[in-house]
Design a protein around this motif. Sequence first.
Motif, PDB file in Angstrom:
ATOM      1  N   TRP A  82       0.792  -1.224   0.000  1.00  0.00           N
ATOM      2  CA  TRP A  82       0.000   0.000   0.000  1.00  0.00           C
ATOM      3  C   TRP A  82       0.829   1.280   0.000  1.00  0.00           C
ATOM      4  O   TRP A  82       0.500   2.220  -0.734  1.00  0.00           O
ATOM      5  CB  TRP A  82      -0.982  -0.016   1.172  1.00  0.00           C
ATOM      6  N   PRO A  83       1.888   1.421   0.793  1.00  0.00           N
ATOM      7  CA  PRO A  83       2.668   2.661   0.744  1.00  0.00           C
ATOM      8  C   PRO A  83       3.234   2.968  -0.636  1.00  0.00           C
ATOM      9  O   PRO A  83       3.445   4.129  -0.989  1.00  0.00           O
ATOM     10  CB  PRO A  83       3.790   2.414   1.766  1.00  0.00           C
ATOM     11  N   HIS A  84       3.445   1.918  -1.438  1.00  0.00           N
ATOM     12  CA  HIS A  84       4.007   2.125  -2.773  1.00  0.00           C
ATOM     13  C   HIS A  84       2.919   2.398  -3.811  1.00  0.00           C
ATOM     14  O   HIS A  84       3.224   2.749  -4.955  1.00  0.00           O
ATOM     15  CB  HIS A  84       4.847   0.911  -3.164  1.00  0.00           C
ATOM     16  N   VAL A  85       1.676   2.247  -3.419  1.00  0.00           N
ATOM     17  CA  VAL A  85       0.556   2.673  -4.257  1.00  0.00           C
ATOM     18  C   VAL A  85       0.269   4.152  -4.020  1.00  0.00           C
ATOM     19  O   VAL A  85      -0.166   4.872  -4.914  1.00  0.00           O
ATOM     20  CB  VAL A  85      -0.700   1.833  -3.948  1.00  0.00           C
ATOM     21  N   THR A  86       0.539   4.613  -2.808  1.00  0.00           N
ATOM     22  CA  THR A  86       0.161   5.969  -2.410  1.00  0.00           C
ATOM     23  C   THR A  86       1.368   6.886  -2.270  1.00  0.00           C
ATOM     24  O   THR A  86       1.579   7.780  -3.079  1.00  0.00           O
ATOM     25  CB  THR A  86      -0.617   5.916  -1.086  1.00  0.00           C
ATOM     26  N   ASP A  87       2.201   6.669  -1.277  1.00  0.00           N
ATOM     27  CA  ASP A  87       3.269   7.619  -0.948  1.00  0.00           C
ATOM     28  C   ASP A  87       4.489   7.500  -1.850  1.00  0.00           C
ATOM     29  O   ASP A  87       5.014   8.506  -2.334  1.00  0.00           O
ATOM     30  CB  ASP A  87       3.709   7.424   0.511  1.00  0.00           C
TER      31      ASP A  87
ATOM     32  N   PHE B 178       5.567   6.796  -4.958  1.00  0.00           N
ATOM     33  CA  PHE B 178       5.139   6.620  -6.343  1.00  0.00           C
ATOM     34  C   PHE B 178       6.261   6.814  -7.348  1.00  0.00           C
ATOM     35  O   PHE B 178       6.071   6.606  -8.540  1.00  0.00           O
ATOM     36  CB  PHE B 178       4.019   7.618  -6.671  1.00  0.00           C
TER      37      PHE B 178
END
Length: 325
Positions: A43-48, A50
Amino acid sequence: MPRARREGPGKRPYAAPGLAGGPVYLDYNATTPVDPRVAEAMWPHVTDFFGNPSSSHSFSQEPRRALVEARAQVTGLIGARTREIVFTGSGSEADLLALRGAVLASGRPHPHVITQATEHPAVLETCRALERLHGARLTVLPVDGDGLVEPAALAAAFTEDTVLVSVMAANNETGALQPVTELAALAHEQGALFHCDAAQAVGKIPLDVGELGVDLLTIVGHKMYAPKGAAALYVRDGVRLKPVGLQRRAGARPARGRRTSPCPSHSAPPHSSRPPNSPTVLGPRAGAVLSAAPPPIRRVNHETSPKGSSRSPDARSSTRGARRK
């Protein structure tokens, strides 16, 4: 995204939300649900985070670091070295890169390829396309009553132009485990490369590329609780592959001679190409950790199986028609 909920002394996560309240899902050879821990890692690599990991600015640093970690975890799963892993967008792409790449790199005017009848269509159709479009000659070996390739049949099929043998590790419909080590040794005796589609085996049974003796091995994330759209190809050091790409676009360069890249590759990880899809690559990263110590498989008691099935609890089984990739 909320963190995966955990329960019990061992903090075991709940099952994937898609399994809640529905019928029992048994089609795991077709695909698996994404484990909540995998989704949490992604998830952090989908949002923060990038940024393009191939870029040189600060936004690329965390994606690049995570990809290095992901590559190390995938290599640890199969006993490879980090520079021998190429991330791809699917198992089918990994098979295409292995088969097409090896055959076209051979330099033979009419290279000979050997495979077997129960391979996944991603292998069989690629072989047929090489035969149709590139003048390759193809031998498709039969299997015996247990679904296995007879080593003697492979030995008899070689010609002086044989450049590649492709035999899967585990069949997606029957569960048959091919004698990969023996078949790979036969291929090497004849100077041919050996590719193994291990989509149905990695994460389920122990695999070590050194012990198997394979030159190329396909890994698929969504078979082991990672998302679709992420896979990898193991390429043994020294193996040459023709790059895969519809055409060479302006600014597109094949990194390490593999997949074409629309951006500079100077900062890409070894054996990579265009920047991998960071969030999905991190799915196999987490999936590799999960699969390193899989939970025990619960066998179905044949006396209580639905519709009076007489299948033994020790029988290897899987659902039919499990198309993947």
